[in-house]
Design a protein around this motif. Structure first.
Motif, PDB file in Angstrom:
ATOM      1  N   LEU A   1       7.481  46.513  -9.569  1.00  8.54           N
ATOM      2  CA  LEU A   1       6.879  46.063 -10.818  1.00  8.54           C
ATOM      3  C   LEU A   1       7.965  45.642 -11.793  1.00  8.54           C
ATOM      4  O   LEU A   1       8.964  46.359 -11.956  1.00  8.54           O
ATOM      5  N   ILE A   2       7.756  44.496 -12.428  1.00 11.06           N
ATOM      6  CA  ILE A   2       8.667  44.027 -13.469  1.00 11.06           C
ATOM      7  C   ILE A   2       7.818  43.827 -14.722  1.00 11.06           C
ATOM      8  O   ILE A   2       6.851  43.067 -14.713  1.00 11.06           O
ATOM      9  N   LEU A   3       8.182  44.514 -15.799  1.00 10.96           N
ATOM     10  CA  LEU A   3       7.388  44.580 -17.021  1.00 10.96           C
ATOM     11  C   LEU A   3       8.054  43.811 -18.146  1.00 10.96           C
ATOM     12  O   LEU A   3       9.244  43.996 -18.405  1.00 10.96           O
ATOM     13  N   GLY A   4       7.284  42.940 -18.831  1.00 15.15           N
ATOM     14  CA  GLY A   4       7.859  42.141 -19.901  1.00 15.15           C
ATOM     15  C   GLY A   4       6.990  42.048 -21.135  1.00 15.15           C
ATOM     16  O   GLY A   4       5.763  42.035 -21.054  1.00 15.15           O
TER      17      GLY A   4
ATOM     18  N   SER B   1      -3.008  57.289 -16.815  1.00 15.98           N
ATOM     19  CA  SER B   1      -2.770  58.709 -16.512  1.00 15.98           C
ATOM     20  C   SER B   1      -3.108  59.053 -15.067  1.00 15.98           C
ATOM     21  O   SER B   1      -2.380  59.817 -14.421  1.00 15.98           O
ATOM     22  N   ALA B   2      -4.201  58.501 -14.542  1.00 16.52           N
ATOM     23  CA  ALA B   2      -4.586  58.805 -13.157  1.00 16.52           C
ATOM     24  C   ALA B   2      -3.506  58.329 -12.183  1.00 16.52           C
ATOM     25  O   ALA B   2      -3.172  59.030 -11.214  1.00 16.52           O
ATOM     26  N   GLN B   3      -2.943  57.154 -12.429  1.00 24.02           N
ATOM     27  CA  GLN B   3      -1.888  56.631 -11.562  1.00 24.02           C
ATOM     28  C   GLN B   3      -0.603  57.443 -11.721  1.00 24.02           C
ATOM     29  O   GLN B   3       0.135  57.650 -10.759  1.00 24.02           O
ATOM     30  N   TRP B   4      -0.339  57.911 -12.928  1.00 20.01           N
ATOM     31  CA  TRP B   4       0.819  58.759 -13.183  1.00 20.01           C
ATOM     32  C   TRP B   4       0.676  60.083 -12.413  1.00 20.01           C
ATOM     33  O   TRP B   4       1.611  60.514 -11.726  1.00 20.01           O
ATOM     34  N   LEU B   5      -0.509  60.702 -12.510  1.00 16.92           N
ATOM     35  CA  LEU B   5      -0.722  61.980 -11.839  1.00 16.92           C
ATOM     36  C   LEU B   5      -0.693  61.867 -10.318  1.00 16.92           C
ATOM     37  O   LEU B   5      -0.290  62.798  -9.627  1.00 16.92           O
TER      38      LEU B   5
ATOM     39  N   GLY C   1       7.932  57.476 -12.357  1.00 13.32           N
ATOM     40  CA  GLY C   1       8.815  57.772 -11.224  1.00 13.32           C
ATOM     41  C   GLY C   1       9.423  56.562 -10.555  1.00 13.32           C
ATOM     42  O   GLY C   1       9.900  56.645  -9.422  1.00 13.32           O
ATOM     43  N   MET C   2       9.446  55.440 -11.260  1.00 10.41           N
ATOM     44  CA  MET C   2      10.009  54.221 -10.678  1.00 10.41           C
ATOM     45  C   MET C   2      11.536  54.259 -10.677  1.00 10.41           C
ATOM     46  O   MET C   2      12.149  55.008 -11.443  1.00 10.41           O
ATOM     47  N   LEU C   3      12.138  53.444  -9.838  1.00  5.05           N
ATOM     48  CA  LEU C   3      13.582  53.327  -9.733  1.00  5.05           C
ATOM     49  C   LEU C   3      14.002  52.070 -10.486  1.00  5.05           C
ATOM     50  O   LEU C   3      13.682  50.959 -10.062  1.00  5.05           O
TER      51      LEU C   3
ATOM     52  N   ALA D   1       5.605  55.899  -7.998  1.00  3.76           N
ATOM     53  CA  ALA D   1       6.813  56.679  -7.717  1.00  3.76           C
ATOM     54  C   ALA D   1       7.615  56.059  -6.577  1.00  3.76           C
ATOM     55  O   ALA D   1       7.050  55.615  -5.573  1.00  3.76           O
ATOM     56  N   ASP D   2       8.925  55.997  -6.772  1.00  2.00           N
ATOM     57  CA  ASP D   2       9.891  55.513  -5.794  1.00  2.00           C
ATOM     58  C   ASP D   2       9.802  54.015  -5.504  1.00  2.00           C
ATOM     59  O   ASP D   2      10.355  53.539  -4.522  1.00  2.00           O
ATOM     60  N   LYS D   3       9.116  53.278  -6.364  1.00  2.88           N
ATOM     61  CA  LYS D   3       9.089  51.816  -6.258  1.00  2.88           C
ATOM     62  C   LYS D   3      10.082  51.249  -7.270  1.00  2.88           C
ATOM     63  O   LYS D   3      10.260  51.811  -8.347  1.00  2.88           O
ATOM     64  N   PRO D   4      10.732  50.135  -6.958  1.00  2.00           N
ATOM     65  CA  PRO D   4      11.650  49.520  -7.929  1.00  2.00           C
ATOM     66  C   PRO D   4      10.897  48.965  -9.132  1.00  2.00           C
ATOM     67  O   PRO D   4       9.781  48.457  -9.001  1.00  2.00           O
TER      68      PRO D   4
END
Length: 185
Positions: free
Chosen positions: A63-66, A86-90, A127-129, A95-98
């Motif tokens: 994911l690239i956020l702008g 929140s559901a995706q966070w929990l 939890g992204m990298l 997690a572990d995706k760039p």
């Protein structure tokens, strides 16, 4: 094929130009760029790109956020979107995706670096990298407008990206797609 979600908000089109250059970099690395935006009333991006949904977060490999700079922070539409994840966070969907970030502002001292850092915060919480731009990118040494190690950026003086801003945006897309491919193998 590696799917890179490019989620952005653009009111006047400057941030959208960066998103397009980043998408070009993703494609040059053999990835598929999924351009998405948030739903707002006065948004240039909403006329062209689909509105993001949580399924996009689940299906992307990176994911690239702008966002344009809003007082050194991301636009409220993007902030509202992140507050609904929140559901995706929990469930550690991201997690572990760039992940990476980009921004635009109307002046050189408009808060680009603080905006890039604020955009990175939800990615870190998920939890992204984080992937940035190293000084091995020649345009990072040469730019006199946008671009930093934190991510691609644009100072909107003329209404279009400078050559260096564009080079850095393409490089960021390529780096994120390449990182995702390496993590998937």
């Amino acid at each position: 094929m590696t799917q890179v979600l490019i989620l952005y908000y653009s009111r006047g089109g400057a941030t959208q130009q960066l998103a397009d250059a980043i998408a070009e970099g993703v494609a040059s690395a053999g990835g598929e760029a999924l351009l998405r935006t948030v739903n707002t009333a006065s948004d240039a991006a909403s006329e062209r790109d689909l509105e993001v949904n949580t399924k996009d977060l689940e299906q992307c490999d990176a994911l690239i956020l702008g966002s344009p700079t809003r007082f050194g922070h991301m636009a409220s539409g993007l902030q509202n979107f992140w507050e609904s994840t929140s559901a995706q966070w929990l469930s550690a969907t991201l997690a572990d995706k760039p992940g990476a970030v980009f921004t635009s502002s109307s002046s050189l001292h408009g808060g680009q670096e603080s905006t890039l850092l604020s955009l990175a915060l939800p990615l870190l919480h998920h939890g992204m990298l984080l992937v940035g731009l190293p000084y091995s990118e020649p345009a990072l040494h040469q730019t006199d407008s946008g671009g930093s190690p934190y991510g691609a950026s644009h100072v909107d003086h003329s209404g279009k990206l400078t050559d260096h801003e564009r080079q850095l945006a393409v490089a960021l897309g390529k780096r994120v797609a390449s990182a995702a491919q390496k993590l998937m193998s």
